[in-house]
Scaffold this motif. Structure first.
Motif, short mmCIF file in Angstrom:
data_model
loop_
_atom_site.label_atom_id
_atom_site.label_comp_id
_atom_site.label_asym_id
_atom_site.label_seq_id
_atom_site.Cartn_x
_atom_site.Cartn_y
_atom_site.Cartn_z
N GLU A 27 0.82 -0.83 0.12
CA GLU A 27 -0.16 -0.32 -0.45
C GLU A 27 0.91 1.38 -0.47
OE1 GLU A 27 -2.51 -0.09 3.56
OE2 GLU A 27 -3.85 -2.09 2.46
N ASN A 28 0.53 1.97 -1.27
CA ASN A 28 0.70 3.52 -0.83
C ASN A 28 2.54 3.42 -1.18
OD1 ASN A 28 -1.47 4.85 0.97
ND2 ASN A 28 -0.08 4.07 2.95
N ALA A 29 2.88 2.64 -2.25
CA ALA A 29 3.99 2.30 -2.60
C ALA A 29 4.26 3.01 -3.80
CB ALA A 29 4.42 1.19 -1.74
N THR A 30 4.62 3.55 -5.13
CA THR A 30 4.83 3.64 -6.16
C THR A 30 6.27 2.29 -7.18
OG1 THR A 30 6.44 5.34 -5.89
CG2 THR A 30 4.42 5.72 -6.57
N ALA A 64 9.02 -2.29 -0.97
CA ALA A 64 8.03 -1.34 -1.89
C ALA A 64 8.26 -0.07 -1.20
CB ALA A 64 6.57 -1.49 -0.90
N THR A 65 8.73 1.47 -2.04
CA THR A 65 9.24 2.79 -2.02
C THR A 65 7.99 3.71 -2.63
OG1 THR A 65 10.94 1.83 -2.36
CG2 THR A 65 10.61 3.90 -2.63
N ASN A 66 7.76 4.56 -1.18
CA ASN A 66 7.00 6.17 -2.14
C ASN A 66 7.00 6.73 -3.05
OD1 ASN A 66 8.09 6.92 -0.34
ND2 ASN A 66 6.43 7.38 1.94
N LYS A 67 6.63 7.39 -3.19
CA LYS A 67 6.89 8.62 -3.91
C LYS A 67 7.70 9.59 -3.22
CE LYS A 67 2.35 11.70 -3.08
NZ LYS A 67 1.63 12.39 -3.81
N CYS A 70 10.55 7.32 0.52
CA CYS A 70 10.22 6.49 2.29
C CYS A 70 10.36 4.76 1.69
CB CYS A 70 9.49 6.64 2.62
SG CYS A 70 9.72 7.95 3.09
N ALA A 71 10.95 3.96 2.31
CA ALA A 71 10.62 2.43 1.49
C ALA A 71 10.93 1.76 3.32
CB ALA A 71 11.98 1.62 1.08
N ASP A 72 9.47 0.09 2.81
CA ASP A 72 9.32 -0.97 3.53
C ASP A 72 9.84 -1.54 3.13
OD1 ASP A 72 8.47 -1.78 6.30
OD2 ASP A 72 6.52 -2.53 4.95
N THR A 73 10.09 -3.47 3.71
CA THR A 73 10.85 -4.12 3.47
C THR A 73 10.19 -4.96 4.47
OG1 THR A 73 12.65 -3.03 2.46
CG2 THR A 73 13.01 -5.58 3.34
#
Length: 191
Positions: A27-30, A64-67, A70-73
């Protein structure tokens, strides 16, 4: 804030081939980066199919990285399933033009180790094979001849197997005869 998540399923649930379908639930990633655990990577955003060639547990990572960069793994262990089976025919006819009948050819898939022997009625070893291709299929066959190339007579011969282990570590249960499984059986050579 990006949130990384994925699920997976067997691509062919009725014919296990090591193919997995990954579903990106982030969610919330680009932008996405997949490390599939076997030296393969991908940047797929929605779904991803991947074929694993060995039966093992793989650590799959999705970043997953947002605009705002900021990344989450997330890392999950996946273990693809492989179809595995072995069938030993009970008759063959070297004079038949059809290759599936002309040779004594064990049929299998997903084998890691394999060994079969054929004996005559006096217990003499006539033929043996352990050869497998990369998919775990037996590659050799017996043509009804001696090792010197002489035709053997029409008769019943005996096959015996051992060391038949599938890629997932399971041992072959043997050929089913009624309600019993056996690692030996007869072959009728028809001329």
């Amino acid at each position: 804030q990006a949130h990384a998540d994925f699920s997976y399923e067997e691509l062919n649930p009725h014919h296990y081939t090591g193919d997995l379908l990954f579903l990106n639930n982030s969610e919330n990633a680009t932008k996405y980066y997949w490390n599939l655990g076997d030296s393969s990577v991908s940047y797929a955003s929605d779904t991803l199919t991947h074929k694993y060639k060995t039966n093992s547990i793989f650590q799959v990572q999705l970043i997953a990285t947002n605009k705002f960069h900021c990344a989450d793994t997330i890392v999950k262990s996946v273990q693809p399933k492989f179809f595995a089976g072995l069938y030993i025919p009970n008759a063959f006819s070297p004079n038949d033009p059809n290759d599936s009948i002309k040779y004594f050819r064990p049929i299998g898939f997903g084998l890691k180790t394999f060994h079969i022997q054929v004996y005559d009625t006096w217990g003499n070893l006539i033929w043996e094979s352990s050869a497998l291709d990369e998919d775990g299929r037996p590659t050799e066959y017996w043509n009804g001849k001696t090792s010197k190339g002489d035709d053997l007579p029409m008769d019943a011969y005996v096959w015996k197997t051992d060391k038949c282990i599938f890629k997932d570590g399971r041992r072959w249960e043997g050929m089913e005869y009624g309600n019993k499984h056996k690692y030996t059986g007869s072959i009728t050579l028809i001329r």
